[in-house]
Enzyme design. Sequence first.
Site, short mmCIF file in Angstrom:
data_model
loop_
_atom_site.label_atom_id
_atom_site.label_comp_id
_atom_site.label_asym_id
_atom_site.label_seq_id
_atom_site.Cartn_x
_atom_site.Cartn_y
_atom_site.Cartn_z
N HIS A 537 0.82 -1.22 0.00
CA HIS A 537 0.00 0.00 0.00
C HIS A 537 0.85 1.26 0.00
O HIS A 537 0.53 2.22 0.69
CB HIS A 537 -0.90 0.04 1.25
CG HIS A 537 -1.90 -1.07 1.32
ND1 HIS A 537 -2.57 -1.40 2.48
CD2 HIS A 537 -2.36 -1.92 0.40
CE1 HIS A 537 -3.39 -2.41 2.26
NE2 HIS A 537 -3.27 -2.76 0.99
N HIS A 580 -7.28 -0.58 3.25
CA HIS A 580 -6.53 -1.12 2.11
C HIS A 580 -6.82 -0.18 0.93
O HIS A 580 -7.87 0.46 0.87
CB HIS A 580 -6.94 -2.56 1.86
CG HIS A 580 -6.61 -3.43 3.05
ND1 HIS A 580 -5.94 -4.62 2.93
CD2 HIS A 580 -6.82 -3.25 4.37
CE1 HIS A 580 -5.76 -5.13 4.13
NE2 HIS A 580 -6.30 -4.33 5.03
C1 LIG Z 1 -0.45 -8.40 -4.01
C2 LIG Z 1 -1.32 -7.23 -3.67
C3 LIG Z 1 -2.43 -7.41 -2.85
C4 LIG Z 1 -3.24 -6.34 -2.54
N1 LIG Z 1 -4.42 -6.56 -1.87
C5 LIG Z 1 -5.28 -5.55 -1.70
C6 LIG Z 1 -6.57 -5.78 -1.15
O1 LIG Z 1 -6.96 -6.90 -0.88
N2 LIG Z 1 -7.39 -4.70 -0.95
C7 LIG Z 1 -6.99 -3.44 -1.25
O2 LIG Z 1 -7.76 -2.51 -1.00
N3 LIG Z 1 -5.79 -3.20 -1.81
C8 LIG Z 1 -4.95 -4.22 -2.07
N4 LIG Z 1 -3.76 -4.00 -2.67
C9 LIG Z 1 -3.41 -2.61 -3.02
C10 LIG Z 1 -4.14 -2.09 -4.25
O3 LIG Z 1 -4.39 -3.12 -5.17
C11 LIG Z 1 -3.26 -1.01 -4.88
O4 LIG Z 1 -2.97 -0.03 -3.93
C12 LIG Z 1 -3.90 -0.31 -6.08
O5 LIG Z 1 -4.37 -1.27 -6.98
C13 LIG Z 1 -2.86 0.61 -6.71
O6 LIG Z 1 -3.42 1.30 -7.79
P1 LIG Z 1 -2.53 2.25 -8.70
O7 LIG Z 1 -3.40 2.69 -9.80
O8 LIG Z 1 -1.89 3.29 -7.85
O9 LIG Z 1 -1.34 1.33 -9.27
P2 LIG Z 1 -1.43 0.01 -10.14
O10 LIG Z 1 -2.78 -0.58 -10.11
O11 LIG Z 1 -0.31 -0.88 -9.67
O12 LIG Z 1 -1.15 0.50 -11.62
C14 LIG Z 1 0.10 0.91 -12.12
C15 LIG Z 1 0.15 0.51 -13.60
O13 LIG Z 1 1.23 1.19 -14.22
C16 LIG Z 1 1.93 0.31 -15.08
N5 LIG Z 1 3.30 0.82 -15.20
C17 LIG Z 1 4.21 1.02 -14.23
N6 LIG Z 1 5.33 1.56 -14.75
C18 LIG Z 1 5.11 1.73 -16.07
C19 LIG Z 1 5.89 2.26 -17.12
N7 LIG Z 1 7.12 2.75 -16.92
N8 LIG Z 1 5.34 2.27 -18.36
C20 LIG Z 1 4.10 1.79 -18.60
N9 LIG Z 1 3.33 1.27 -17.61
C21 LIG Z 1 3.82 1.26 -16.37
C22 LIG Z 1 1.82 -1.04 -14.37
O14 LIG Z 1 2.02 -2.12 -15.25
C23 LIG Z 1 0.41 -0.98 -13.81
O15 LIG Z 1 -0.53 -1.50 -14.73
C24 LIG Z 1 -2.92 -5.05 -3.01
C25 LIG Z 1 -1.81 -4.85 -3.84
C26 LIG Z 1 -1.02 -5.94 -4.18
C27 LIG Z 1 0.16 -5.73 -5.10
#
Ligand SMILES: Cc1cc2nc3c(=O)[nH]c(=O)nc-3n(C[C@H](O)[C@H](O)[C@H](O)COP(=O)(O)OP(=O)(O)OC[C@H]3O[C@@H](n4cnc5c(N)ncnc54)[C@H](O)[C@@H]3O)c2cc1C
Length: 600
Positions: A537, A580
């Site tokens: 997170h 979360h």
């Molecule tokens: C294993 C795991 C379990 C979790 N369990 C929970 C849960 O049960 N409940 C909950 O509320 N939260 C959970 N979380 C946390 C939650 O899923 C994340 O905080 C949230 O999805 C993050 O969203 P985001 O959009 O910030 O990043 P992300 O969803 O990670 O998106 C980032 C995207 O950017 C892309 N990217 C990165 N760098 C580049 C680049 N240079 N060029 C092109 N693309 C790129 C990646 O491929 C990805 O698709 C969990 C996370 C993980 C990893």
Amino acid sequence: MPGNATINDVSGQMFDIVVVGGGTAGLCLAAKLSDNPNLSVLVLDAGEVSVDDPKILLPGQYGVHFGQEEYDWSFKTTPQKFSNGRQVDWNRGKVLGGSSAINFMCWTKPSVQEVDDWERLGNPGWNWANFERHLHAIEGYHPPLAKSVAAHGLNFDHYNLGKEGPVKLYHCATITRPERYAYQTALNLGIQPAPAPMGGDTNGVYFAPKSINHEDYTRSYSVTAFYEKYKDRPNFRVLTRAYVTRLVTSTGDKLKADGVEFSYDGRIHVVKVGKEAVLSAGALKSPQILELSGVGRREVLGSIGVPVKLDLPGVGENIQEHMFSGMSFELADGVDDITMDALRDPSQLAEQARLHKLEEGSHTLGITGFVFAPMAKISDRAKELYDAAKKKVADNWSSYPEGLKEQYKIQLERLDNGCAPCEVVLTPGFLTFPNPPVPGKKYFTLLFCLNHPFSRGTIHAISSDPAKDPEFDPHYFEHDLDLQTFVELCKFARKMSKTAPLRDLLKENPEINPGVDVDSDSKLGEFIKNYASTTFHTIGSLSMLPHEKGGVVDSNLKVYGTSNIRVADLSVIPLHLAAHTLSLAYAIGSYGAEIIKNTL
Ligand SMILES: Cc1cc2nc3c(=O)[nH]c(=O)nc-3n(C[C@H](O)[C@H](O)[C@H](O)COP(=O)(O)OP(=O)(O)OC[C@H]3O[C@@H](n4cnc5c(N)ncnc54)[C@H](O)[C@@H]3O)c2cc1C
């Protein structure tokens, strides 16, 4: 499988909005922006599209993606000075949908107070009312079947969730006796049922829904919610396997993104930016892209040989991370409830997949039971620890950056006023270290989490080569209160295991981890330092704060000093919340789209 665009559709072309990262927030934001047919929207993601992939869709597969390059970035922290030099794996989704494709699907929400604190830090509009408004439109909650409610003796009528939205939410079809008994045990230890678990008063114990579609009991994630239904729109394009390396900028009054550079099949390409570039690459990668584009701390850019275009000292600072550790207990012989342990047995997998279709078996279990409590409810050292934290902050006050001073003021206030940062998760299976489970046995785990850490870390690029991961340094346990909070949580979990009715379902001497010989505060502290792990997170790497307080983006998500670069992912959250982060990422994507529509 590729996205709905080819390299020829993208390379050298121009899109009004280029979104970097098609993860949780990024796909949500892009899809919503494409509601305006006059706006062309492109998403670039480094991962692949993996629709209809059972490894993503079947719930119950916690961690099976870890270390596999088609799903996971497999990041790692630097050796942690206050954690016995340990490096911790930081898994993140590298596939369209980002971390929502591999996460554990728990749908939790923070308290009103914590979201409103975000606004108090100098960010107008980032408050509970707006957060809730956006989440209500995203949530597609389906209440549990009456037979399931009756079987579990639970009531979810007070759950305040949206029902029509695209992210489907459903309760675990099976909530086992150990989980329900643990719930009762928490009540017996003075924890209250959470008054409004989905409505901003999370202080207490409750069963949360999961991001699962009730129609076929599969994962609902940003691809099912914000790609599949949008992919035929002519103004919504997604190119996968496109690894963004930097923004191509020009300088005028303000720095402007003219293009986004990315590598695809080993070649470098540029797509032109018509109006805005939005970074949604997640809290671990968005700061690296800014730094490689010449936006960041002068000394960091100097050390990697990237010319400074914009000196913005807050980039990659203020990192805050949730951590977890846990205790596992063996269930007594004769407890016939299923657990997630069956999914470790390869001979069970086909049978569990068959049962899944009937909404039975281990895939219908999950991480769903939560206790959120103030320190005073879990430890009689609460006052002592609060006084120690207050003194430490006072003693070091002059050394803190301005933005951190405000954060610590709020954190101390939260400790004092009953805000509920201490979390225990009631888990039907084995999920701890270091002692392994024994095949064929069943377990119950009490995970516990640190939600309001005082330690602050950094994420910075260490090379101008975009293929090199940045250095992830969360400074785990640099602030002693973080470790002490964990020690108290550990003791509380052990107390739960010895309290009826949970106790009655456990074997005699049931504790597998950490084990009864870990019996003093100092031994518990060492156990935590050696085995606590990330809850995935991470926030704060491009914090939304006033510029003079170390902020990187303003309350319109715009990077200070730029005319058309925004950030919309978890990087922008300035102060951690006890929830979360999935719901937060969607809220940022959705609210971000509204802001961009209103301020273009
Ligand atoms: C294993 C795991 C379990 C979790 N369990 C929970 C849960 O049960 N409940 C909950 O509320 N939260 C959970 N979380 C946390 C939650 O899923 C994340 O905080 C949230 O999805 C993050 O969203 P985001 O959009 O910030 O990043 P992300 O969803 O990670 O998106 C980032 C995207 O950017 C892309 N990217 C990165 N760098 C580049 C680049 N240079 N060029 C092109 N693309 C790129 C990646 O491929 C990805 O698709 C969990 C996370 C993980 C990893």
